[in-house]
Design a protein around this motif. Structure first.
Motif, PDB file in Angstrom:
ATOM      1  N   ARG A 194       0.834  -1.205   0.000  1.00 22.23           N
ATOM      2  CA  ARG A 194       0.000   0.000   0.000  1.00 22.23           C
ATOM      3  C   ARG A 194       0.870   1.257   0.000  1.00 22.23           C
ATOM      4  O   ARG A 194       0.546   2.245  -0.676  1.00 22.23           O
ATOM      5  N   LEU A 210       0.441  -3.362  -7.069  1.00 22.19           N
ATOM      6  CA  LEU A 210      -1.000  -3.592  -7.236  1.00 22.19           C
ATOM      7  C   LEU A 210      -1.298  -5.080  -7.366  1.00 22.19           C
ATOM      8  O   LEU A 210      -2.273  -5.589  -6.789  1.00 22.19           O
ATOM      9  N   LEU A 213      -1.080  -6.694  -4.070  1.00 24.27           N
ATOM     10  CA  LEU A 213      -2.265  -6.392  -3.267  1.00 24.27           C
ATOM     11  C   LEU A 213      -3.421  -7.315  -3.640  1.00 24.27           C
ATOM     12  O   LEU A 213      -4.195  -7.733  -2.771  1.00 24.27           O
ATOM     13  N   GLU A 225     -11.436  -5.339  -2.053  1.00 22.06           N
ATOM     14  CA  GLU A 225     -10.146  -4.666  -2.181  1.00 22.06           C
ATOM     15  C   GLU A 225      -9.312  -5.306  -3.296  1.00 22.06           C
ATOM     16  O   GLU A 225      -8.660  -4.612  -4.088  1.00 22.06           O
ATOM     17  N   ALA A 229      -8.031  -3.387  -6.657  1.00 19.59           N
ATOM     18  CA  ALA A 229      -6.611  -3.334  -7.028  1.00 19.59           C
ATOM     19  C   ALA A 229      -6.427  -3.841  -8.452  1.00 19.59           C
ATOM     20  O   ALA A 229      -5.662  -3.268  -9.245  1.00 19.59           O
ATOM     21  N   LEU A 265      -8.604   1.824  -1.835  1.00 17.72           N
ATOM     22  CA  LEU A 265      -8.333   1.590  -3.248  1.00 17.72           C
ATOM     23  C   LEU A 265      -9.475   2.112  -4.129  1.00 17.72           C
ATOM     24  O   LEU A 265      -9.239   2.602  -5.237  1.00 17.72           O
TER      25      LEU A 265
END
Length: 278
Positions: A194, A210, A213, A225, A229, A265
């Motif tokens: 992050r 990304l 994530l 989330e 991402a 995000l």
């Protein structure tokens, strides 16, 4: 004893004396305090040319001591900073450069002094595992060159080095994030990735961050989330291998790569589609 024998011995003795002087480096040079400021400066230049930067730094420093009010004292100080840097004696190079900036802030070589000061940090951050404090100090010093001397020849080079140092910090965050991810510490890993997405989005590591994530949020069960991402990754890096990997992960769970929910995000995604991010 014949005259010829005596002459041969005399010649042999002279040859041995010359050989001894050559082995010792030749006749000794005069002491620095017996030279003019210009002569000391020229000696320092010769020492640099012959690969003796430590000796050169000493010579240039002696000009400041012996002839503090001469024009060569100013020139010698910037050359001393350069010689120390050539010798990889970064603390002393930095000290000499800072002294130049303190004494001669408006002179022609001030931008170069500031640049040498920044290099004294920058040239030590070639390893990701090294103390990142050096990288922060390099960034601060390079920024000063860019902002205080924008029209100098060193400003553009400083911009390039600033970007590389910034990328270096992102690389460190990625390294730590991968370490946590590999060991199943998904929350800690997500925190590192992050940071890259939020604070280092202009670096070369954003696409991987990304994707990581997507991996970590799926592992944590944070599906929205992960989808978001993936959506950001698809919007900015659709042709990258990182997007292909994230798409495969999400598609394997019948999840579309689209912005979902009201998380950090999702906020970034709204900025992205408005063209205000990346």
């Amino acid at each position: 004893m014949s005259g010829g024998t005596s002459k041969r011995r005399a010649n042999l003795g002279a040859a041995m004396a010359l050989a001894f002087l050559a082995a010792c480096g030749g006749p000794s040079e005069p002491a620095l305090d017996a030279l003019t400021a210009q002569q000391i400066f020229e000696r320092g230049e010769r020492q640099l040319e012959t690969g003796k930067p430590d000796d050169a730094a000493f010579s240039f420093g002696e000009i400041e001591r012996l002839y503090p009010y001469s024009e060569f004292a100013q020139r010698g100080l910037i050359m001393q900073a350069f010689a120390y840097h050539r010798d990889e004696d970064y603390p002393n190079s930095r000290a000499a450069a800072q002294r130049y900036l303190d004494f001669y802030p408006a002179e022609e070589d001030a931008p170069y002094a500031a640049y040498l000061l920044a290099l004294s940090y920058y040239d030590q951050i070639d390893e990701i595992g090294r103390d990142q404090g050096l990288t922060f100090q390099a960034l601060q010093s390079l920024r000063q060159v860019i902002e205080q001397y924008p029209d100098s020849e060193y400003a553009r080079t400083s911009v390039l080095k600033f970007d590389l140092a910034f990328d270096h910090l992102a690389a460190k965050e990625m390294e730590i994030g991968r370490y946590y991810l590999k060991r199943g510490h998904y929350g800690a890993a997500a925190s590192r990735f992050r940071i890259v997405v939020e604070d280092f989005q202009t670096t070369t590591h954003t696409a991987e961050a990304l994707h990581r994530l997507v991996e970590t949020y799926l592992a944590l069960g944070l599906v929205e989330e992960a989808q978001t991402a993936g959506a950001i990754l698809g919007h900015n890096y659709r042709s990258s291998d990182w997007y292909a990997s994230s798409f495969a992960l999400l598609n394997g769970r019948d999840l579309p790569a689209e912005a979902r929910g009201d998380n950090w995000l999702a906020s970034i995604y709204r900025q992205v589609v408005r063209g205000e991010w990346l």
